[in-house]
Design a protein around this motif. Structure first.
Motif, PDB file in Angstrom:
ATOM      1  N   ILE A   1      18.419 -34.935   3.117  1.00  0.00           N
ATOM      2  CA  ILE A   1      17.357 -35.925   3.296  1.00  0.00           C
ATOM      3  C   ILE A   1      16.118 -35.563   2.488  1.00  0.00           C
ATOM      4  N   ALA A   2      15.741 -34.285   2.460  1.00  0.00           N
ATOM      5  CA  ALA A   2      14.512 -33.884   1.770  1.00  0.00           C
ATOM      6  C   ALA A   2      14.588 -34.187   0.276  1.00  0.00           C
ATOM      7  N   ALA A   3      15.707 -33.812  -0.361  1.00  0.00           N
ATOM      8  CA  ALA A   3      15.854 -34.033  -1.805  1.00  0.00           C
ATOM      9  C   ALA A   3      15.895 -35.519  -2.124  1.00  0.00           C
ATOM     10  N   ARG A   4      16.588 -36.293  -1.305  1.00  0.00           N
ATOM     11  CA  ARG A   4      16.698 -37.731  -1.572  1.00  0.00           C
ATOM     12  C   ARG A   4      15.368 -38.431  -1.310  1.00  0.00           C
ATOM     13  N   THR A   5      14.620 -37.967  -0.331  1.00  0.00           N
ATOM     14  CA  THR A   5      13.293 -38.548  -0.080  1.00  0.00           C
ATOM     15  C   THR A   5      12.360 -38.268  -1.251  1.00  0.00           C
ATOM     16  N   ALA A   6      12.414 -37.038  -1.770  1.00  0.00           N
ATOM     17  CA  ALA A   6      11.580 -36.696  -2.923  1.00  0.00           C
ATOM     18  C   ALA A   6      11.947 -37.558  -4.126  1.00  0.00           C
TER      19      ALA A   6
ATOM     20  N   VAL B   1      21.409 -38.601   9.067  1.00  0.00           N
ATOM     21  CA  VAL B   1      21.393 -37.495  10.024  1.00  0.00           C
ATOM     22  C   VAL B   1      22.753 -37.348  10.705  1.00  0.00           C
ATOM     23  N   LEU B   2      23.388 -38.482  11.014  1.00  0.00           N
ATOM     24  CA  LEU B   2      24.671 -38.462  11.722  1.00  0.00           C
ATOM     25  C   LEU B   2      25.862 -38.254  10.796  1.00  0.00           C
TER      26      LEU B   2
END
Length: 231
Positions: free
Chosen positions: A28-33, A133-134
């Motif tokens: 999630i962190a990399a894709r959000t960035a 997340v799931l």
């Protein structure tokens, strides 16, 4: 859990041609960035177009609406189909691929991006975040529908320098996927902290049913053996 999945959430894929691929799903962190970078790029392009077209009058307003449509709906489709990654994903070393590890087709790229508004419901990519997340592979709803996932692009890794500590022979036969996991650990252990090395080594030796007093040293020696290094 397969041995290859132990090394930083990697997944192994076997193609019909007998070729093995190892992929690392992007979190999630990399894709959000990557999304934030793309948002900034699109915003700058829109502002630049608005600045130029503001001199044209009402005709410029119509053209600006067309540009806004293109930036919202065609930006990701164009770059992901052309290069497998939008500019933001390239900055974060990410790539969109099909579930089998091969390049995603045009229809899959279009579908995953047409469903982007669904992932954004009810606000701020809430459904997409819940789905990621799931999901073991951090797939949003658009990825599930299109059969795609976002992974880290493979980087060529130089072999570690010879240590002269390779085993003279393997203690037990290991499957090709198990040998690949050992090699992967040996290649990457130098970039990991001692705590992370020990953690991964304990998981890997347990999965391979190997008993040794020094897990890290033993796996490095075994990896050097499989790489062809002479003791």
């Amino acid at each position: 859990m397969t041995p290859s999945s132990i090394i930083d959430n990697k997944i192994g894929i076997q193609l019909p041609e007998g070729v093995s691929l190892t992929l690392v799903p992007a979190g999630i962190a990399a894709r959000t960035a990557a999304f934030i970078i793309d948002f900034l790029y699109r915003t700058l392009l829109f502002l630049a177009a608005a600045l130029v077209l503001s001199q044209v009058g009402q005709a410029g307003e119509g053209i600006l609406l067309v540009i806004l449509f293109i930036l919202n709906w065609c930006y990701y489709i164009f770059f992901e189909y052309r290069n497998g990654a939008s500019p933001g994903k390239r900055k974060m070393n990410l790539k969109v691929v099909a579930d089998n590890g091969l390049p995603a087709g045009f229809s899959a790229i279009v579908l995953r991006n047409l469903l982007r508004p669904v992932d954004m419901l009810p606000l701020g990519y809430a459904l997409g975040l819940v789905s990621m997340v799931l999901s073991q592979n951090f797939k949003r709803l658009g990825d599930w529908a299109a059969g795609t996932m976002v992974v880290y692009q493979q980087q060529l890794q130089p072999l570690p320098t010879a240590t002269g500590q390779a085993l003279t022979q393997a203690p037990q036969p290991l499957a090709s996927s198990e040998q690949a996991a050992v090699l992967d650990f040996w290649l990457r252990h130098g970039s990991l902290s001692e705590q992370r090395q020990q953690e991964l080594a304990e998981l890997l030796t347990s999965a391979l049913d190997i008993e040794t007093d020094n897990n890290v040293a033993y796996l490095c020696a075994l990896g050097a053996y499989y790489a062809g290094e002479k003791a």
